[in-house]
Design a protein around this motif. Sequence first.
Motif, PDB file in Angstrom:
ATOM      1  N   SER A 183       0.858  -1.188   0.000  1.00  0.00           N
ATOM      2  CA  SER A 183       0.000   0.000   0.000  1.00  0.00           C
ATOM      3  C   SER A 183       0.896   1.241   0.000  1.00  0.00           C
ATOM      4  CB  SER A 183      -0.968   0.002   1.184  1.00  0.00           C
ATOM      5  OG  SER A 183      -0.380  -0.636   2.280  1.00  0.00           O
ATOM      6  N   PRO A 184       1.079   1.826  -1.193  1.00  0.00           N
ATOM      7  CA  PRO A 184       2.049   2.923  -1.351  1.00  0.00           C
ATOM      8  C   PRO A 184       1.674   4.184  -0.578  1.00  0.00           C
ATOM      9  CG  PRO A 184       0.772   2.604  -3.373  1.00  0.00           C
ATOM     10  CD  PRO A 184       0.442   1.466  -2.473  1.00  0.00           C
ATOM     11  N   LEU A 185       0.426   4.276  -0.127  1.00  0.00           N
ATOM     12  CA  LEU A 185       0.022   5.491   0.585  1.00  0.00           C
ATOM     13  C   LEU A 185      -0.286   5.213   2.059  1.00  0.00           C
ATOM     14  CD1 LEU A 185      -2.055   7.189  -2.237  1.00  0.00           C
ATOM     15  CD2 LEU A 185       0.163   7.869  -1.366  1.00  0.00           C
ATOM     16  N   ASP A 186       0.335   4.160   2.587  1.00  0.00           N
ATOM     17  CA  ASP A 186       0.192   3.886   4.017  1.00  0.00           C
ATOM     18  C   ASP A 186       1.568   3.730   4.634  1.00  0.00           C
ATOM     19  OD1 ASP A 186      -2.612   3.751   4.690  1.00  0.00           O
ATOM     20  OD2 ASP A 186      -2.716   2.066   3.282  1.00  0.00           O
ATOM     21  N   LEU A 187       1.665   4.033   5.926  1.00  0.00           N
ATOM     22  CA  LEU A 187       2.918   3.865   6.662  1.00  0.00           C
ATOM     23  C   LEU A 187       2.591   3.104   7.938  1.00  0.00           C
ATOM     24  CD1 LEU A 187       4.214   7.537   6.294  1.00  0.00           C
ATOM     25  CD2 LEU A 187       5.166   5.529   5.141  1.00  0.00           C
ATOM     26  N   PRO A 188       3.579   2.366   8.483  1.00  0.00           N
ATOM     27  CA  PRO A 188       3.274   1.567   9.683  1.00  0.00           C
ATOM     28  C   PRO A 188       2.729   2.412  10.840  1.00  0.00           C
ATOM     29  CG  PRO A 188       5.509   1.137   8.887  1.00  0.00           C
ATOM     30  CD  PRO A 188       4.956   2.184   8.014  1.00  0.00           C
TER      31      PRO A 188
END
Length: 537
Positions: free
Chosen positions: A308-313
Motif C-alpha cells: 500500500s504505497p500510501l500507508d505507513l506503519p
Amino acid sequence: MKVEFLGGVRTVTGSATLLEKDSIKWLVDCGMFQGGKEIEKKNDDTGSYRPRELSFILLTHAHIDHSGLIPKLVREGFRGKVVCTKATLDLCEVMLRDSGHIQEMEAEWQNRKNRRAGGKRAGPLYTVKDAEKSLKCFLTVNYNEIVSLADGLKVRFQDAGHILGSAIIELWVEEGGEGKKLVFSGDLGNSGQPIVRDPSWIREADLLWLESTYGNRLHKSREETTQELLKIVQGAIGHQAKVIIPAFAVERTQDIIYTLGQLMREGLIPSIPVYIDSPLAISATEIFKKNSDYFDRETKEILSRGGSPLDLPEMIYTRTTEESKAINEDEGPGIIISASGMCDSGRIKHHLKHHLWQEKSHIVFIGYQGEGTIGRRIVDGAESVRLFGEVVAIKAHIHTLGGFSAHADQTGLLEWLSHFENPQLEVFVNHGEEKVSMELSRLILERFHLKVSIPQWREKRILFAPEERPISEEAGEEAVAPEETFHLLLRHLDRNYKRLRKKLKRWRGMGEETQDPHRLRQLEEVNRRIEELESEL
Ligand SMILES: [Zn+2]
Ligand SMILES: [Zn+2]
C-alpha cells in the motif's frame, strides 16, 4: 475568436482565460488569487463577462489557484458545465468545500474587526453551500477522449502529470471557416514524480498557453532529493527531534508519504510516527487511494504486489484540533506533515511556533513558496517571523528540497515545448512571477525562435478572424458574384437562427421565460417578420 487574460498572468495565482467564438463564451480555469490583500481584490472583479453568459468552464486541475472561483461564479448565475477529469471532480469536492469554509471564517473574522471599527458587514466570497451547489455543474471526461462542446469546438484532456487528474487541455476551434488548435499546458508535472504519470507530449498547436512557475530554476534530481530527506530524518531520529514539513494537502503530502514508505520498505529508516495533520490532506489521501487507475506504472506495481504505497506503519491522522495540539506533547522523533504549504494559514503555523526557535528541529520545505508568504520569508533566511502576534526566532534547521516539486523546472518546460512541431506556434507564457516568465520567454525565443509574449492582466486580443470580404465598396460589389452573396446571406441566416435557438433554450432552462415580457415581445416580433417575408415570397 477572442481572448481575455483574466488571471495567472505575471503571477502564479488566479489562473483564468476567457475565450469567445461566435456567440459562445467560456473559461479555461477559474482560479482564486492568493497572496495578500492587494492581489486578492481581483477575486471580486471577474472581468468583462457575466457568469450566466458562460457556456462552460474547462478545468485543468483541482488546485484552488485554478478552481477556486467556480462556486462564486455559480452563485452569480453560471449555469453551464464545469468539464474536468473524474479525479479532479473528486478532489474539488473536498477542496471547494474547504475553500468555502475558509471564506466563511475569513468573512466572520473581518466582520468582527469591521464591527469594532464601526464599519459595514461584508459577506464571504462564497459559502460551503455555494461550493456544494457548484459541484452539481461538473461533467467528467476521460483522458485522451475527444469531446464536442459546441459547433466547431472540440476538446481533449491529456495527463499533465502534476497532481492526480491534472490535465493539459487541447482545443480545436473553428470560426468562419478558419480553424486553429489551442493548447493549455495547465500546471505541468515534474518528470519522475511518484504516483502520477509523466506529462503527456503534445505535437500540434497553433497557440499555446505555457506555465512558467519554475521557468528560471533547475530542480535537483529525485534521487538526490530523496537522499537529502533520508539524511534529515536520520539526523532527527539521532537527536530525538521532529521534522516539520509544510505541504500542500493534495499531491505533495501523498508524495512525501510515498517516499517515506519507500525508505521504510528499503529498511533505510526505522518506523517512526508520521502525523498527517490536515483534515484536507487526510481526505485527499483517501481520494488518491480510490483513484488508483490514475497512478503511474511503479505505483500500480506496488499495489499489484499487495503493498500500500500510501500507508505507513505508524501513520497518524489527526482530524481534530485537540488531536493536533496533542502532537507536540509527544516526546521523541517524529514527522509532522501539515498545511498550508506556504505557512500562511492552517495548523502548520502552530507547529512552526512550537519548533522554529528550537535548534534541534528541522523544517523541510518541499513546495513553491509564493511572494509575501511566511514560508518565503523563512526560506529566504529571515532571522525571525511573526506568528499569532508573537515574534518567533528562527533557530531550527531550514531545508528546501526542490526535487519534490510538482512542477516541471526550466529544463522540463523547455523539453516539453520541444515536442511541438509547428514553427509558427505562438506562445503565451503564464502562471509565473513576472521576472520568471520573462526569463523563460527569452529562452523560448532564443532556442525555438517562436513568437512569444507575456500577457497583461485583463488584456484582450483577437486570436484569429475569418478573412474579411469587402462589402460596401463598388469594387467589392463587383467582386462578389450575386449567387455567392445569396449563399453567404443564407449561411448567416442559418448561423444566426441556430445561435438564437441555442440562447433561447439556455434562457428557458433557467426558468426565466415568464419573468421577461420584453424578451417575449422581441421573439413575437422576429416571428412576425419571418412570416411576413415568407408570405411576400
Ligand atoms: Zn497546480
Ligand atoms: Zn497552479
